[in-house]
Write a protein that holds these residues in place. Sequence first.
Motif, PDB file in Angstrom:
ATOM      1  N   VAL A 133       0.836  -1.204   0.000  1.00  0.00           N
ATOM      2  CA  VAL A 133       0.000   0.000   0.000  1.00  0.00           C
ATOM      3  C   VAL A 133       0.873   1.256   0.000  1.00  0.00           C
ATOM      4  CG1 VAL A 133      -1.685   1.317   1.329  1.00  0.00           C
ATOM      5  CG2 VAL A 133      -1.931  -1.160   1.105  1.00  0.00           C
ATOM      6  N   ALA A 134       1.892   1.271   0.847  1.00  0.00           N
ATOM      7  CA  ALA A 134       2.815   2.419   0.880  1.00  0.00           C
ATOM      8  C   ALA A 134       3.583   2.518  -0.428  1.00  0.00           C
ATOM      9  CB  ALA A 134       3.773   2.276   2.061  1.00  0.00           C
ATOM     10  N   GLY A 135       3.953   1.363  -1.008  1.00  0.00           N
ATOM     11  CA  GLY A 135       4.656   1.370  -2.282  1.00  0.00           C
ATOM     12  C   GLY A 135       3.817   1.957  -3.394  1.00  0.00           C
ATOM     13  N   ALA A 136       2.501   1.702  -3.355  1.00  0.00           N
ATOM     14  CA  ALA A 136       1.606   2.275  -4.365  1.00  0.00           C
ATOM     15  C   ALA A 136       1.617   3.791  -4.304  1.00  0.00           C
ATOM     16  CB  ALA A 136       0.191   1.741  -4.166  1.00  0.00           C
ATOM     17  N   ALA A 137       1.721   4.350  -3.079  1.00  0.00           N
ATOM     18  CA  ALA A 137       1.750   5.814  -2.932  1.00  0.00           C
ATOM     19  C   ALA A 137       2.998   6.422  -3.557  1.00  0.00           C
ATOM     20  CB  ALA A 137       1.661   6.191  -1.454  1.00  0.00           C
ATOM     21  N   LEU A 138       4.087   5.646  -3.638  1.00  0.00           N
ATOM     22  CA  LEU A 138       5.323   6.164  -4.223  1.00  0.00           C
ATOM     23  C   LEU A 138       5.224   6.329  -5.729  1.00  0.00           C
ATOM     24  CD1 LEU A 138       8.101   4.160  -2.323  1.00  0.00           C
ATOM     25  CD2 LEU A 138       6.994   6.313  -1.677  1.00  0.00           C
ATOM     26  N   ILE A 139       4.337   5.573  -6.387  1.00  0.00           N
ATOM     27  CA  ILE A 139       4.314   5.586  -7.849  1.00  0.00           C
ATOM     28  C   ILE A 139       2.997   6.074  -8.452  1.00  0.00           C
ATOM     29  CG2 ILE A 139       6.034   3.746  -8.000  1.00  0.00           C
ATOM     30  CD1 ILE A 139       3.787   1.766  -8.544  1.00  0.00           C
ATOM     31  N   ASN A 140       1.975   6.349  -7.629  1.00  0.00           N
ATOM     32  CA  ASN A 140       0.678   6.769  -8.185  1.00  0.00           C
ATOM     33  C   ASN A 140       0.477   8.270  -8.171  1.00  0.00           C
ATOM     34  OD1 ASN A 140       0.092   7.449  -5.551  1.00  0.00           O
ATOM     35  ND2 ASN A 140      -1.574   5.981  -5.282  1.00  0.00           N
TER      36      ASN A 140
ATOM     37  N   SER B 252       6.370  15.388  -7.790  1.00  0.00           N
ATOM     38  CA  SER B 252       7.727  15.306  -8.345  1.00  0.00           C
ATOM     39  C   SER B 252       8.510  14.161  -7.706  1.00  0.00           C
ATOM     40  CB  SER B 252       8.461  16.632  -8.129  1.00  0.00           C
ATOM     41  OG  SER B 252       8.543  16.946  -6.740  1.00  0.00           O
ATOM     42  N   THR B 253       8.282  13.924  -6.406  1.00  0.00           N
ATOM     43  CA  THR B 253       8.934  12.800  -5.737  1.00  0.00           C
ATOM     44  C   THR B 253       8.452  11.480  -6.317  1.00  0.00           C
ATOM     45  OG1 THR B 253       9.075  14.092  -3.679  1.00  0.00           O
ATOM     46  CG2 THR B 253       9.361  11.708  -3.508  1.00  0.00           C
ATOM     47  N   SER B 254       7.130  11.387  -6.581  1.00  0.00           N
ATOM     48  CA  SER B 254       6.579  10.180  -7.183  1.00  0.00           C
ATOM     49  C   SER B 254       7.169   9.947  -8.573  1.00  0.00           C
ATOM     50  CB  SER B 254       5.050  10.282  -7.264  1.00  0.00           C
ATOM     51  OG  SER B 254       4.487   9.128  -7.827  1.00  0.00           O
ATOM     52  N   ASP B 255       7.346  11.008  -9.340  1.00  0.00           N
ATOM     53  CA  ASP B 255       7.966  10.883 -10.670  1.00  0.00           C
ATOM     54  C   ASP B 255       9.391  10.349 -10.553  1.00  0.00           C
ATOM     55  OD1 ASP B 255       5.652  11.911 -11.760  1.00  0.00           O
ATOM     56  OD2 ASP B 255       6.410  13.964 -11.907  1.00  0.00           O
ATOM     57  N   ASP B 256      10.138  10.879  -9.582  1.00  0.00           N
ATOM     58  CA  ASP B 256      11.524  10.411  -9.371  1.00  0.00           C
ATOM     59  C   ASP B 256      11.551   8.939  -8.965  1.00  0.00           C
ATOM     60  OD1 ASP B 256      12.501  12.899  -9.975  1.00  0.00           O
ATOM     61  OD2 ASP B 256      12.757  13.537  -7.891  1.00  0.00           O
ATOM     62  N   MET B 257      10.588   8.517  -8.137  1.00  0.00           N
ATOM     63  CA  MET B 257      10.569   7.128  -7.689  1.00  0.00           C
ATOM     64  C   MET B 257      10.213   6.186  -8.829  1.00  0.00           C
ATOM     65  SD  MET B 257      11.721   7.128  -4.717  1.00  0.00           S
ATOM     66  CE  MET B 257      11.567   5.368  -4.571  1.00  0.00           C
ATOM     67  N   ARG B 258       9.336   6.621  -9.720  1.00  0.00           N
ATOM     68  CA  ARG B 258       9.041   5.786 -10.889  1.00  0.00           C
ATOM     69  C   ARG B 258      10.300   5.605 -11.746  1.00  0.00           C
ATOM     70  NH1 ARG B 258       4.128   8.694 -11.198  1.00  0.00           N
ATOM     71  NH2 ARG B 258       4.877   9.925 -12.963  1.00  0.00           N
ATOM     72  N   TYR B 259      11.061   6.663 -11.861  1.00  0.00           N
ATOM     73  CA  TYR B 259      12.313   6.574 -12.617  1.00  0.00           C
ATOM     74  C   TYR B 259      13.282   5.592 -11.958  1.00  0.00           C
ATOM     75  CZ  TYR B 259      17.018   7.807 -14.103  1.00  0.00           C
ATOM     76  OH  TYR B 259      18.328   7.732 -14.551  1.00  0.00           O
ATOM     77  N   LEU B 260      13.411   5.667 -10.635  1.00  0.00           N
ATOM     78  CA  LEU B 260      14.324   4.771  -9.926  1.00  0.00           C
ATOM     79  C   LEU B 260      13.856   3.318  -9.994  1.00  0.00           C
ATOM     80  CD1 LEU B 260      15.130   6.916  -6.738  1.00  0.00           C
ATOM     81  CD2 LEU B 260      16.632   6.451  -8.687  1.00  0.00           C
TER      82      LEU B 260
ATOM     83  N   LEU C  64       9.078  -5.610  -4.479  1.00  0.00           N
ATOM     84  CA  LEU C  64       8.003  -4.635  -4.629  1.00  0.00           C
ATOM     85  C   LEU C  64       8.076  -4.061  -6.034  1.00  0.00           C
ATOM     86  CD1 LEU C  64       5.773  -2.756  -3.437  1.00  0.00           C
ATOM     87  CD2 LEU C  64       7.623  -1.231  -2.691  1.00  0.00           C
ATOM     88  N   ALA C  65       6.992  -4.201  -6.809  1.00  0.00           N
ATOM     89  CA  ALA C  65       7.020  -3.798  -8.214  1.00  0.00           C
ATOM     90  C   ALA C  65       5.764  -3.038  -8.591  1.00  0.00           C
ATOM     91  CB  ALA C  65       7.156  -5.028  -9.113  1.00  0.00           C
ATOM     92  N   GLY C  66       5.900  -2.239  -9.655  1.00  0.00           N
ATOM     93  CA  GLY C  66       4.762  -1.558 -10.253  1.00  0.00           C
ATOM     94  C   GLY C  66       4.805  -1.756 -11.755  1.00  0.00           C
ATOM     95  N   PHE C  67       3.628  -1.790 -12.388  1.00  0.00           N
ATOM     96  CA  PHE C  67       3.602  -1.916 -13.849  1.00  0.00           C
ATOM     97  C   PHE C  67       2.289  -1.341 -14.379  1.00  0.00           C
ATOM     98  CE2 PHE C  67       1.013  -5.528 -12.758  1.00  0.00           C
ATOM     99  CZ  PHE C  67       0.199  -5.785 -13.863  1.00  0.00           C
ATOM    100  N   PRO C  68       2.312  -0.849 -15.644  1.00  0.00           N
ATOM    101  CA  PRO C  68       3.519  -0.433 -16.378  1.00  0.00           C
ATOM    102  C   PRO C  68       4.103   0.799 -15.696  1.00  0.00           C
ATOM    103  CG  PRO C  68       1.529  -0.003 -17.656  1.00  0.00           C
ATOM    104  CD  PRO C  68       1.075  -0.621 -16.381  1.00  0.00           C
ATOM    105  N   ILE C  69       5.396   0.796 -15.445  1.00  0.00           N
ATOM    106  CA  ILE C  69       5.982   1.789 -14.555  1.00  0.00           C
ATOM    107  C   ILE C  69       5.961   3.199 -15.141  1.00  0.00           C
ATOM    108  CG2 ILE C  69       8.385   1.631 -15.321  1.00  0.00           C
ATOM    109  CD1 ILE C  69       7.041   1.701 -11.666  1.00  0.00           C
TER     110      ILE C  69
END
Length: 580
Positions: free
Chosen positions: A427-434, A462-470, A515-520
């Motif tokens: 759930v916390a990981g989803a907040a990093l990329i959504n 902007s932090t979420s954008d950076d995390m998607r990049y990482l 912990l993964a997200g797609f499509p990133i």
Amino acid sequence: MSFLSRIMVVKSKAHFSAGGNNHPGDAGGRFEGTRKRSGTQARSRVAIMMGGFVLAYCIIGGRLIQYGIAQPESVSSIGRADNLMASRPDILDRNGEVLATDIRTVSLFAEPHKIVDADEAVEQLATVLPNLNVADIYNKLKSKSRFQWLRRQLTPKQQSDILALGIPGIGFRPEKRRFYPGGVTAAHIVGHVNVDNRGIAGMERWIDSQGLADLAAIGMTSDAKLEPVRLSIDLRVQNIVREVIDHGMKEFQAIAAGAVVMDVHTGEILAMASVPDYDPNNPASGGEEGWMNRMSNGTFEMGSTFKSFTTAMALDSGKVTLKDSFDARFPIRIGGFTIKDFHGKHRVLSVPEIFQYSSNIGTAKMADLVGIDAHKEFLTRLGLLTKLPTELPEVKTPSQPRVWKKINSITISFGHGVSTTPLQTAVAGAALINGGKLIEPTFLPRTREEADQSAVTVIKKSTSDDMRYLFRWNGTHGSGKNALVPGFNVGGKTGTADKVVNGRYSSELNFNAFLAGFPIDDPQYVVLAIIDAPKTGEKGIRTAAGNAAPLVRDIIARSAPMLGVEPKFGPDGSALLVSY
């Protein structure tokens, strides 16, 4: 003179007295009196008979009234039949597939005071029910109670065979039995009921907590069909997740495994499974290990997946950017402990490199730059230090140090010292990329608009954008390579944590996660897989890259098309096919 002779003399005198003087009028009067006496006696007898019938009916009516107003007798703690026959709502997946439903059945009971021969009755029942506890049944049949359950939820054939035995004092009571068509597939989500059809785990227990159990307790439920409860679960994806982790646990010789698939924009849980598990149609078969839902009711040190949150914290604070670098040449010594890298590069690393090489030293220095209080506040903001709010009853509260010191902040930065549930990590990981929104997870359908109303912004866009990049960078250049699925642009972070054995960290046992997200590039779903104490992995790699990451890969490869995610090929994603 004998007694008989005297009687004859008296009768003779009476005869002459009646007609010896030749007075007809006197004789007629006497006969008329006799007739009047006979009529009076007949009327008296009729009146007595009528009175007797009236009295009998009054007694019967009085007893009926008494029985009608009397309180029902409680026998062997058995509830009323209407309570036992009360329906539960069907449970459906998001597409209408049945996950749980009621079926009619009967249960065998005895009235001990009507049993003629307890020994014979037990012997006859044992011919139909071979696994019967003979001693227990005998004691029940010899008891002084008026009601005893003998066997709950019989099959139609068993009922027919017992009826053919013709045992007096034995009867059947109609009941409902809960049936789970999918068996083990969604056991920990759906849960199960007890023999009285009361929910005691999973969403079955949640349904009772919404008022069904209270209504049943006061007799307000009925046998009428109830509106079904639809879950957010996609049974197709749920089946895939369960198959993948079960196969992975056996292939990598682990003691347990689990995974979850969640919509990052609605918080809906599409699938979640934990193995070992159990069949809710026969809950006793699972034992304590099978009943344990490790995804929501188990807390673990999540290892390097926590570096995702530490990096996001540093970036969101404004004190760190993707262009910054940290010196990772030398171990950190603090409080008698030495912090070093697993595969150290022994040089200055940029922030993307710290993430790619999973540097403990670089991550610890970013956490130190932010500070202890801000670190604790950030993890609390992401919901990693508090109990996860959701419908599922089996949710465990995370553990953390009573007092945060510098050594705690440093170790927590790379996933040691705090234990959380895998579900809340996802759930916390989803907040990093959504886009930075923390959305409470739900096992019920929820629209994106409904989710936005309750969502809380926890990091900058902007932090979420950076995390998607990482995440994407680590997927193509780092430990996430084994999770890549052609066309679906997977990004993520591995986590390999040493397990605590007898109060010490073991170098031989790991708890691995990915912990993964797609499509990133445009995240729709987050996937988290865990595997507990694996002895091996792909290419013999025992860390998360060799076992947890492949689990995520297999889940995404099989479920992404069912979730409506279209693959993209080519540099700009416009190619429909790709040659291998």
